[in-house]
Write a protein that holds these residues in place. Sequence first.
Motif, PDB file in Angstrom:
ATOM      1  N   GLU A   1      -5.867  15.927  -8.249  1.00 12.77           N
ATOM      2  CA  GLU A   1      -4.703  16.783  -8.480  1.00 12.77           C
ATOM      3  C   GLU A   1      -3.540  16.378  -7.567  1.00 12.77           C
ATOM      4  O   GLU A   1      -2.410  16.217  -8.006  1.00 12.77           O
ATOM      5  CB  GLU A   1      -5.109  18.221  -8.202  1.00 12.77           C
ATOM      6  CG  GLU A   1      -4.323  19.223  -9.013  1.00 12.77           C
ATOM      7  CD  GLU A   1      -4.886  20.610  -8.793  1.00 12.77           C
ATOM      8  OE1 GLU A   1      -4.124  21.451  -8.310  1.00 12.77           O
ATOM      9  OE2 GLU A   1      -6.096  20.804  -9.072  1.00 12.77           O
ATOM     10  N   LYS A   2      -3.890  16.208  -6.304  1.00 10.56           N
ATOM     11  CA  LYS A   2      -2.868  15.827  -5.321  1.00 10.56           C
ATOM     12  C   LYS A   2      -2.298  14.446  -5.661  1.00 10.56           C
ATOM     13  O   LYS A   2      -1.092  14.215  -5.562  1.00 10.56           O
ATOM     14  CB  LYS A   2      -3.496  15.812  -3.925  1.00 10.56           C
ATOM     15  CG  LYS A   2      -2.519  16.124  -2.817  1.00 10.56           C
ATOM     16  CD  LYS A   2      -3.226  16.437  -1.518  1.00 10.56           C
ATOM     17  CE  LYS A   2      -2.200  16.512  -0.386  1.00 10.56           C
ATOM     18  NZ  LYS A   2      -2.805  16.547   0.923  1.00 10.56           N
TER      19      LYS A   2
ATOM     20  N   GLU B   1     -16.514   8.738 -12.900  1.00 12.03           N
ATOM     21  CA  GLU B   1     -15.763   9.808 -13.576  1.00 12.03           C
ATOM     22  C   GLU B   1     -14.313   9.829 -13.124  1.00 12.03           C
ATOM     23  O   GLU B   1     -13.386  10.022 -13.925  1.00 12.03           O
ATOM     24  CB  GLU B   1     -16.399  11.180 -13.278  1.00 12.03           C
ATOM     25  CG  GLU B   1     -17.740  11.376 -13.959  1.00 12.03           C
ATOM     26  CD  GLU B   1     -18.472  12.614 -13.436  1.00 12.03           C
ATOM     27  OE1 GLU B   1     -17.810  13.491 -12.845  1.00 12.03           O
ATOM     28  OE2 GLU B   1     -19.696  12.695 -13.625  1.00 12.03           O
ATOM     29  N   GLN B   2     -14.133   9.619 -11.809  1.00 11.56           N
ATOM     30  CA  GLN B   2     -12.758   9.600 -11.298  1.00 11.56           C
ATOM     31  C   GLN B   2     -11.977   8.441 -11.913  1.00 11.56           C
ATOM     32  O   GLN B   2     -10.802   8.574 -12.248  1.00 11.56           O
ATOM     33  CB  GLN B   2     -12.760   9.449  -9.771  1.00 11.56           C
ATOM     34  CG  GLN B   2     -13.139  10.735  -9.069  1.00 11.56           C
ATOM     35  CD  GLN B   2     -13.296  10.530  -7.566  1.00 11.56           C
ATOM     36  OE1 GLN B   2     -13.569   9.422  -7.109  1.00 11.56           O
ATOM     37  NE2 GLN B   2     -13.141  11.605  -6.811  1.00 11.56           N
TER      38      GLN B   2
ATOM     39  N   ALA C   1       0.837  -1.202   0.000  1.00 14.00           N
ATOM     40  CA  ALA C   1       0.000   0.000   0.000  1.00 14.00           C
ATOM     41  C   ALA C   1       0.870   1.248   0.000  1.00 14.00           C
ATOM     42  O   ALA C   1       2.031   1.206   0.381  1.00 14.00           O
ATOM     43  CB  ALA C   1      -0.886  -0.004   1.245  1.00 14.00           C
ATOM     44  N   ALA C   2       0.299   2.369  -0.443  1.00 15.82           N
ATOM     45  CA  ALA C   2       1.023   3.634  -0.354  1.00 15.82           C
ATOM     46  C   ALA C   2       0.025   4.746  -0.086  1.00 15.82           C
ATOM     47  O   ALA C   2      -1.135   4.669  -0.478  1.00 15.82           O
ATOM     48  CB  ALA C   2       1.786   3.902  -1.644  1.00 15.82           C
ATOM     49  N   ASP C   3       0.515   5.755   0.592  1.00 10.43           N
ATOM     50  CA  ASP C   3      -0.331   6.893   0.945  1.00 10.43           C
ATOM     51  C   ASP C   3       0.123   8.144   0.196  1.00 10.43           C
ATOM     52  O   ASP C   3       1.105   8.761   0.565  1.00 10.43           O
ATOM     53  CB  ASP C   3      -0.253   7.129   2.462  1.00 10.43           C
ATOM     54  CG  ASP C   3      -1.123   8.308   2.893  1.00 10.43           C
ATOM     55  OD1 ASP C   3      -1.936   8.775   2.070  1.00 10.43           O
ATOM     56  OD2 ASP C   3      -0.983   8.743   4.050  1.00 10.43           O
ATOM     57  N   PRO C   4      -0.600   8.510  -0.868  1.00 12.08           N
ATOM     58  CA  PRO C   4      -0.191   9.678  -1.660  1.00 12.08           C
ATOM     59  C   PRO C   4      -0.549  10.996  -0.984  1.00 12.08           C
ATOM     60  O   PRO C   4      -0.132  12.055  -1.449  1.00 12.08           O
ATOM     61  CB  PRO C   4      -1.008   9.540  -2.951  1.00 12.08           C
ATOM     62  CG  PRO C   4      -1.639   8.193  -2.893  1.00 12.08           C
ATOM     63  CD  PRO C   4      -1.740   7.829  -1.454  1.00 12.08           C
ATOM     64  N   PHE C   5      -1.319  10.929   0.089  1.00 11.57           N
ATOM     65  CA  PHE C   5      -1.883  12.170   0.639  1.00 11.57           C
ATOM     66  C   PHE C   5      -1.260  12.598   1.960  1.00 11.57           C
ATOM     67  O   PHE C   5      -1.559  13.663   2.477  1.00 11.57           O
ATOM     68  CB  PHE C   5      -3.395  12.027   0.783  1.00 11.57           C
ATOM     69  CG  PHE C   5      -4.026  11.605  -0.509  1.00 11.57           C
ATOM     70  CD1 PHE C   5      -4.093  12.497  -1.559  1.00 11.57           C
ATOM     71  CD2 PHE C   5      -4.477  10.314  -0.681  1.00 11.57           C
ATOM     72  CE1 PHE C   5      -4.630  12.103  -2.779  1.00 11.57           C
ATOM     73  CE2 PHE C   5      -5.020   9.910  -1.892  1.00 11.57           C
ATOM     74  CZ  PHE C   5      -5.096  10.804  -2.946  1.00 11.57           C
ATOM     75  N   GLY C   6      -0.409  11.738   2.511  1.00  6.48           N
ATOM     76  CA  GLY C   6       0.230  12.099   3.774  1.00  6.48           C
ATOM     77  C   GLY C   6       1.211  13.248   3.588  1.00  6.48           C
ATOM     78  O   GLY C   6       1.628  13.555   2.475  1.00  6.48           O
TER      79      GLY C   6
ATOM     80  N   GLU D   1      -6.694   7.885 -17.529  1.00  2.00           N
ATOM     81  CA  GLU D   1      -5.935   8.729 -18.456  1.00  2.00           C
ATOM     82  C   GLU D   1      -4.650   9.271 -17.842  1.00  2.00           C
ATOM     83  O   GLU D   1      -3.836   9.868 -18.525  1.00  2.00           O
ATOM     84  CB  GLU D   1      -6.792   9.926 -18.918  1.00  2.00           C
ATOM     85  CG  GLU D   1      -8.058   9.529 -19.682  1.00  2.00           C
ATOM     86  CD  GLU D   1      -7.772   8.519 -20.784  1.00  2.00           C
ATOM     87  OE1 GLU D   1      -6.764   8.698 -21.504  1.00  2.00           O
ATOM     88  OE2 GLU D   1      -8.538   7.530 -20.910  1.00  2.00           O
ATOM     89  N   MET D   2      -4.529   9.113 -16.543  1.00  5.82           N
ATOM     90  CA  MET D   2      -3.359   9.694 -15.878  1.00  5.82           C
ATOM     91  C   MET D   2      -2.109   8.875 -16.165  1.00  5.82           C
ATOM     92  O   MET D   2      -2.097   7.665 -15.988  1.00  5.82           O
ATOM     93  CB  MET D   2      -3.621   9.753 -14.364  1.00  5.82           C
ATOM     94  CG  MET D   2      -2.694  10.677 -13.627  1.00  5.82           C
ATOM     95  SD  MET D   2      -3.100  10.713 -11.860  1.00  5.82           S
ATOM     96  CE  MET D   2      -4.408  11.912 -11.812  1.00  5.82           C
TER      97      MET D   2
END
Lengths: 224, 308
Positions: free
Chosen positions: B196-197, B267-268, B161-166, B274-275
């Motif tokens: 975005e984040k 939608e997300q 797992a990874a936390d992109p928001f920390g 596409e990212m």
Amino acid sequence: MIIAERKPIKELLEMLAGHDKVLLVGCKGCVTVCNAGGVKEVGVLASALRIARRRQGRPIEIDEMTLDRQCEPEFISWLEEPIREKGYTAIMSAACSVGPQYIAERFDKVAVMPALNTKFIGGTLEHEVWAEFCRACGNCGIHNFGGLCPITRCSKGLLHGPCAGSSGGKCEVRPEVDCIWHLIYTRMKNLGQVEKLKALKPAKDWSSYWSGGVRRVVREDLTL
Amino acid sequence: MKAGSNLERILKSGQFAITAEFVPPATGDRELIERQALYFKGHVDAANVADNMGAVVGAASCAVSKVLLDLGLEPIMSLVTRDRNRIALQSDLLGASLLGIRNVFCTTGDHQKFGDHPEALNVYDIDSVQLVNAVRGLSDSGKLLGGAGCDKVGSFFVGAAADPFGEPADLMILCLGQKVRAGADFIQSQPVFDLEKFGHWVRLAREEGLIEKCSILATVMPLRSAREARAIHEERRGVEVSRDVMTRLEGVLEPEQAQEGLKICAEQMQALKEMKGVQGIHIMSAGREEVIPELIKKSGLETARAKG
Ligand code: SF4
Ligand code: SF4
């Protein structure tokens, strides 16, 4: 030092049920510093117990005594005379849990009970607040983490950075406690040692911890 | 191809994968597991079988993974380090190999304080990075952490797992790097609401050269209502529902919020597809598996396997 906290009076009264003559023994070591079992606390506790027992209609006689240290057998010897002379049926120890165990091993005719809950190895944060700093894993490695201990001060003992629950620099498990990984990272950054954190740490050898069985330290260089 | 799993094949061939979280209930009833599996089978490429998620007791991930295998649904067996020491974890890995389980997902696990047995003793003998490393050792060289060798252990495709928001972001990338260096093949993120984040984190990961070494799956979470969104935002550790999503949910009447939640999520999923650097989606439906087929349909991301 060892941080301890007095047990609730109700629990202590339950332990003392059936005993009418008791010696309450404090300790002038760690538990005096953390205001749990010094001369003053022993006095306060003894009065509280006496009053409670009087209210219950079964008064109790409690003598008070505070030893220099209860974690040294030498000081425990000071209890020999009063125990022999006074006919106590129970000794309540207000020391860390080493004290009551020493007393139990020494005096086989009296009941022994702990007045305190021994909490952890820690230090004072501010007036009346103590925090845990070490789990006594037996093989200190805090130099790898900027001098801070993730084994103790991360609620999951993580060695490779914070969990996802870390938020605003606080720990998810106890929001009043700092997430140690934030402190470690900030400190390593200040020391210019972030690279050191990237290294993979092997699974810890817990045999130096309690997992290796009850521990002993033998200092052969000191034996006479 | 080392592990030979479907998920590995999809990700290594550069296709887009869809996985979803399968939370085993506290049951001994195989039929219940089989019914739950219907929402996954034919819709996702693989299902993460949670290991006592949220520190709430559920049927063993190893056993449930085998039930899913029998049904023709590929499992990703989760293992948390909270409850078992290295002896038990490695034993489970050998068991998984015997049962034909090829994907494993390694995390530390939620603290038991948040589960249904808060008075339990935890273990945390090793952490998730060390578990990834242990899986790798067993998988690549048949070696246990203690040094002994094992015969005929199948290879595993390993996730973490990874936390992109920390915060801070560079620490989060450092953590990701450790998992990749320990040998993670794929990463499933914490739930994404702020694209975005998330995009920023993926960019940082790419700059660190981590994206080439492992596949990133972005986790999405369909929300049922504005109320649920608020509760998750406030109570679920590591999950932040973005202002945008909240405003959209609040903008429709309560009975329509569940549909709106699915729409937002779909939608997300499209945007994440596409990212650059994102190789798949992981759906966390928080106990509402029945929405998975509809969600995937809405997103237009039917998987390769589902078509076949
Ligand atoms: S590494 Fe071990 S000995 Fe050192 S502070 Fe932490 S628990 Fe205590
Ligand atoms: S929030 Fe920080 S201290 Fe608490 S368990 Fe997670 S990493 Fe450890």
